[in-house]
Design a protein around this motif. Structure first.
Motif, PDB file in Angstrom:
ATOM      1  N   GLY A 114       8.114  -4.956 -16.379  1.00  0.00           N
ATOM      2  CA  GLY A 114       6.797  -5.536 -16.599  1.00  0.00           C
ATOM      3  C   GLY A 114       6.196  -6.210 -15.384  1.00  0.00           C
ATOM      4  N   VAL A 115       6.986  -6.372 -14.315  1.00  0.00           N
ATOM      5  CA  VAL A 115       6.458  -6.965 -13.085  1.00  0.00           C
ATOM      6  C   VAL A 115       5.529  -5.959 -12.402  1.00  0.00           C
ATOM      7  CG1 VAL A 115       7.077  -7.766 -10.757  1.00  0.00           C
ATOM      8  CG2 VAL A 115       8.405  -8.513 -12.725  1.00  0.00           C
ATOM      9  N   ASP A 116       4.434  -6.424 -11.864  1.00  0.00           N
ATOM     10  CA  ASP A 116       3.455  -5.572 -11.187  1.00  0.00           C
ATOM     11  C   ASP A 116       4.129  -4.782 -10.064  1.00  0.00           C
ATOM     12  OD1 ASP A 116       1.314  -4.407  -9.937  1.00  0.00           O
ATOM     13  OD2 ASP A 116       0.166  -6.249  -9.662  1.00  0.00           O
ATOM     14  N   GLU A 117       4.153  -3.470 -10.182  1.00  0.00           N
ATOM     15  CA  GLU A 117       4.846  -2.632  -9.208  1.00  0.00           C
ATOM     16  C   GLU A 117       4.070  -2.442  -7.914  1.00  0.00           C
ATOM     17  OE1 GLU A 117       6.173   1.023 -10.892  1.00  0.00           O
ATOM     18  OE2 GLU A 117       7.324   0.075 -12.486  1.00  0.00           O
ATOM     19  N   THR A 118       2.853  -2.966  -7.838  1.00  0.00           N
ATOM     20  CA  THR A 118       2.100  -2.877  -6.587  1.00  0.00           C
ATOM     21  C   THR A 118       2.407  -4.054  -5.668  1.00  0.00           C
ATOM     22  OG1 THR A 118       0.166  -4.070  -7.427  1.00  0.00           O
ATOM     23  CG2 THR A 118       0.220  -1.689  -7.773  1.00  0.00           C
ATOM     24  N   LEU A 119       3.200  -5.007  -6.141  1.00  0.00           N
ATOM     25  CA  LEU A 119       3.565  -6.154  -5.324  1.00  0.00           C
ATOM     26  C   LEU A 119       4.558  -5.753  -4.241  1.00  0.00           C
ATOM     27  CD1 LEU A 119       4.108  -8.871  -8.096  1.00  0.00           C
ATOM     28  CD2 LEU A 119       2.146  -8.673  -6.563  1.00  0.00           C
ATOM     29  N   SER A 120       4.674  -6.577  -3.224  1.00  0.00           N
ATOM     30  CA  SER A 120       5.705  -6.369  -2.214  1.00  0.00           C
ATOM     31  C   SER A 120       7.074  -6.632  -2.843  1.00  0.00           C
ATOM     32  CB  SER A 120       5.499  -7.326  -1.032  1.00  0.00           C
ATOM     33  OG  SER A 120       5.708  -8.666  -1.449  1.00  0.00           O
ATOM     34  N   THR A 121       8.118  -6.165  -2.178  1.00  0.00           N
ATOM     35  CA  THR A 121       9.476  -6.386  -2.686  1.00  0.00           C
ATOM     36  C   THR A 121       9.738  -7.869  -2.910  1.00  0.00           C
ATOM     37  OG1 THR A 121      10.325  -4.430  -1.546  1.00  0.00           O
ATOM     38  CG2 THR A 121      11.939  -6.094  -2.189  1.00  0.00           C
ATOM     39  N   GLU A 122       9.367  -8.684  -1.918  1.00  0.00           N
ATOM     40  CA  GLU A 122       9.624 -10.125  -2.017  1.00  0.00           C
ATOM     41  C   GLU A 122       8.857 -10.748  -3.184  1.00  0.00           C
ATOM     42  OE1 GLU A 122       8.474  -8.639   0.754  1.00  0.00           O
ATOM     43  OE2 GLU A 122      10.321  -8.510   1.936  1.00  0.00           O
ATOM     44  N   ALA A 123       7.591 -10.334  -3.364  1.00  0.00           N
ATOM     45  CA  ALA A 123       6.783 -10.885  -4.450  1.00  0.00           C
ATOM     46  C   ALA A 123       7.322 -10.455  -5.808  1.00  0.00           C
ATOM     47  CB  ALA A 123       5.326 -10.463  -4.287  1.00  0.00           C
ATOM     48  N   MET A 124       7.828  -9.201  -5.903  1.00  0.00           N
ATOM     49  CA  MET A 124       8.445  -8.739  -7.152  1.00  0.00           C
ATOM     50  C   MET A 124       9.631  -9.617  -7.519  1.00  0.00           C
ATOM     51  SD  MET A 124       8.702  -4.594  -7.118  1.00  0.00           S
ATOM     52  CE  MET A 124       7.284  -3.535  -6.921  1.00  0.00           C
ATOM     53  N   ILE A 125      10.476  -9.878  -6.520  1.00  0.00           N
ATOM     54  CA  ILE A 125      11.670 -10.685  -6.772  1.00  0.00           C
ATOM     55  C   ILE A 125      11.288 -12.086  -7.212  1.00  0.00           C
ATOM     56  CG2 ILE A 125      13.754 -11.655  -5.718  1.00  0.00           C
ATOM     57  CD1 ILE A 125      13.626  -9.245  -3.738  1.00  0.00           C
ATOM     58  N   LYS A 126      10.321 -12.678  -6.518  1.00  0.00           N
ATOM     59  CA  LYS A 126       9.893 -14.029  -6.857  1.00  0.00           C
ATOM     60  C   LYS A 126       9.306 -14.071  -8.261  1.00  0.00           C
ATOM     61  CE  LYS A 126       9.633 -18.308  -5.755  1.00  0.00           C
ATOM     62  NZ  LYS A 126      10.862 -19.085  -5.538  1.00  0.00           N
ATOM     63  N   PRO A 128       0.827  -1.194   0.000  1.00  0.00           N
ATOM     64  CA  PRO A 128       0.000   0.000   0.000  1.00  0.00           C
ATOM     65  C   PRO A 128       0.861   1.244   0.000  1.00  0.00           C
ATOM     66  CG  PRO A 128       0.126  -0.903   2.210  1.00  0.00           C
ATOM     67  CD  PRO A 128       0.852  -1.866   1.304  1.00  0.00           C
ATOM     68  N   GLY A 129       0.268   2.339  -0.400  1.00  0.00           N
ATOM     69  CA  GLY A 129       0.990   3.598  -0.264  1.00  0.00           C
ATOM     70  C   GLY A 129       1.246   4.289  -1.574  1.00  0.00           C
ATOM     71  N   SER A 130       2.183   5.201  -1.556  1.00  0.00           N
ATOM     72  CA  SER A 130       2.419   6.123  -2.649  1.00  0.00           C
ATOM     73  C   SER A 130       3.320   5.544  -3.709  1.00  0.00           C
ATOM     74  CB  SER A 130       3.085   7.389  -2.085  1.00  0.00           C
ATOM     75  OG  SER A 130       4.360   7.056  -1.592  1.00  0.00           O
ATOM     76  N   THR A 131       3.508   6.348  -4.761  1.00  0.00           N
ATOM     77  CA  THR A 131       4.431   5.977  -5.828  1.00  0.00           C
ATOM     78  C   THR A 131       5.845   5.835  -5.280  1.00  0.00           C
ATOM     79  OG1 THR A 131       3.089   7.150  -7.449  1.00  0.00           O
ATOM     80  CG2 THR A 131       5.361   6.682  -8.063  1.00  0.00           C
ATOM     81  N   ILE A 132       6.204   6.651  -4.281  1.00  0.00           N
ATOM     82  CA  ILE A 132       7.533   6.573  -3.684  1.00  0.00           C
ATOM     83  C   ILE A 132       7.736   5.214  -3.042  1.00  0.00           C
ATOM     84  CG2 ILE A 132       9.015   7.504  -1.869  1.00  0.00           C
ATOM     85  CD1 ILE A 132       7.831  10.234  -2.383  1.00  0.00           C
ATOM     86  N   THR A 133       6.696   4.723  -2.333  1.00  0.00           N
ATOM     87  CA  THR A 133       6.783   3.412  -1.697  1.00  0.00           C
ATOM     88  C   THR A 133       6.993   2.333  -2.742  1.00  0.00           C
ATOM     89  OG1 THR A 133       5.326   4.131   0.086  1.00  0.00           O
ATOM     90  CG2 THR A 133       5.588   1.761  -0.225  1.00  0.00           C
ATOM     91  N   ARG A 134       6.256   2.410  -3.870  1.00  0.00           N
ATOM     92  CA  ARG A 134       6.385   1.413  -4.931  1.00  0.00           C
ATOM     93  C   ARG A 134       7.768   1.482  -5.569  1.00  0.00           C
ATOM     94  NH1 ARG A 134       1.123   3.276  -6.111  1.00  0.00           N
ATOM     95  NH2 ARG A 134       1.843   4.399  -7.951  1.00  0.00           N
ATOM     96  N   GLN A 135       8.280   2.701  -5.758  1.00  0.00           N
ATOM     97  CA  GLN A 135       9.611   2.853  -6.343  1.00  0.00           C
ATOM     98  C   GLN A 135      10.672   2.294  -5.410  1.00  0.00           C
ATOM     99  OE1 GLN A 135       9.824   7.071  -7.106  1.00  0.00           O
ATOM    100  NE2 GLN A 135       8.865   6.906  -9.125  1.00  0.00           N
ATOM    101  N   THR A 136      10.498   2.495  -4.109  1.00  0.00           N
ATOM    102  CA  THR A 136      11.444   1.949  -3.135  1.00  0.00           C
ATOM    103  C   THR A 136      11.421   0.430  -3.169  1.00  0.00           C
ATOM    104  OG1 THR A 136      11.175   3.875  -1.693  1.00  0.00           O
ATOM    105  CG2 THR A 136      12.061   1.861  -0.688  1.00  0.00           C
ATOM    106  N   ALA A 137      10.221  -0.160  -3.260  1.00  0.00           N
ATOM    107  CA  ALA A 137      10.089  -1.615  -3.328  1.00  0.00           C
ATOM    108  C   ALA A 137      10.779  -2.148  -4.580  1.00  0.00           C
ATOM    109  CB  ALA A 137       8.614  -2.017  -3.315  1.00  0.00           C
ATOM    110  N   TRP A 138      10.622  -1.438  -5.692  1.00  0.00           N
ATOM    111  CA  TRP A 138      11.246  -1.865  -6.950  1.00  0.00           C
ATOM    112  C   TRP A 138      12.766  -1.791  -6.832  1.00  0.00           C
ATOM    113  CZ3 TRP A 138      14.479  -0.737 -10.948  1.00  0.00           C
ATOM    114  CH2 TRP A 138      14.278  -1.406 -12.157  1.00  0.00           C
ATOM    115  N   ALA A 139      13.269  -0.692  -6.242  1.00  0.00           N
ATOM    116  CA  ALA A 139      14.719  -0.528  -6.075  1.00  0.00           C
ATOM    117  C   ALA A 139      15.278  -1.602  -5.144  1.00  0.00           C
ATOM    118  CB  ALA A 139      15.032   0.867  -5.529  1.00  0.00           C
TER     119      ALA A 139
END
Length: 205
Positions: A184-196, A151-162
């Motif tokens: 192309g990975v869903d940027e609303t996912l958690s960091t761990e889910a993005m990596i997986k 949840p949260g802002s674009t900054i939170t999503r960018q941090t998760a992606w980084a």
């Protein structure tokens, strides 16, 4: 030897996590398979562990399942496979997928993992075929937390992606390769889910 820890999850920065056990914070390194399975911060967790003692450090590794730890221990006994590469392998595929690769002589799938070239993949197949512990075939993943959103802002999503990109680099992928895997990975996912998700796409080729 520390074989298991039960305590409160204090921090989770892939591939690292910190568990509070009776006021002592244990820092562990874990595969993405295990990290995705963990609940949120502040929750109680129980992990199987493996301790590696070196001249310059004592390193603790955590595993959600005893079968994953057993495979990790089998992998690090293979010539040329250290803990870092073993965790990268376990991050890219679960126990069942690895067993299938070995039994099917699937060199191509193994070489998609970071740090695993053709010769290493062939050595893994030859040496691991007779080293599997006598476990039952692991069940499907179905891990809690996979697909959880941030949840949260674009900054939170960018941090998760980084953070996801940094974790992939720590697993052995080059920065440009990590960025491509996350494209192309869903940027609303958690960091761990993005990596997986990135690792799953990489394995699928």
């Amino acid at each position: 030897m520390i074989g298991r820890l039960r305590g409160t999850l204090l921090d989770k920065q892939p591939p690292w996590l910190v568990v509070d056990v009776a006021g002592v914070g244990y820092e562990l390194e874990a595969s993405m398979t295990t990290l995705v399975a963990l609940p949120g911060l502040g929750e109680q967790i129980s992990l199987f562990t493996h301790l590696t003692v070196r001249d310059d450090a004592h390193l603790l590794y955590g595993f959600a399942r005893e079968q994953e730890r057993a495979l990790f221990r089998a992998l690090i006994r293979v010539n040329g496979i250290g803990p870092k590469l073993a965790l990268a392998i376990l991050s890219g595929m679960d126990e069942a997928a690895f067993i299938r690769c070995v039994m099917d002589d699937d060199v191509k799938s193994l070489t998609r993992l970071p740090g695993v070239g053709k010769k290493t993949a062939e050595r893994l197949i030859i040496e691991m075929r007779d080293r599997f512990p006598h476990w039952e075939q692991p069940l499907g993943m179905g891990l809690p937390g996979e697909g959880a959103t941030v949840p949260g802002s674009t900054i939170t999503r960018q941090t998760a992606w980084a953070d996801a990109e940094a974790a992939l680099v720590s697993l052995g992928y080059k920065p440009m390769e990590a960025a491509k895997m996350l494209s192309g990975v869903d940027e609303t996912l958690s960091t761990e889910a993005m990596i997986k998700a990135a690792l799953t796409r990489r394995l699928a080729g």
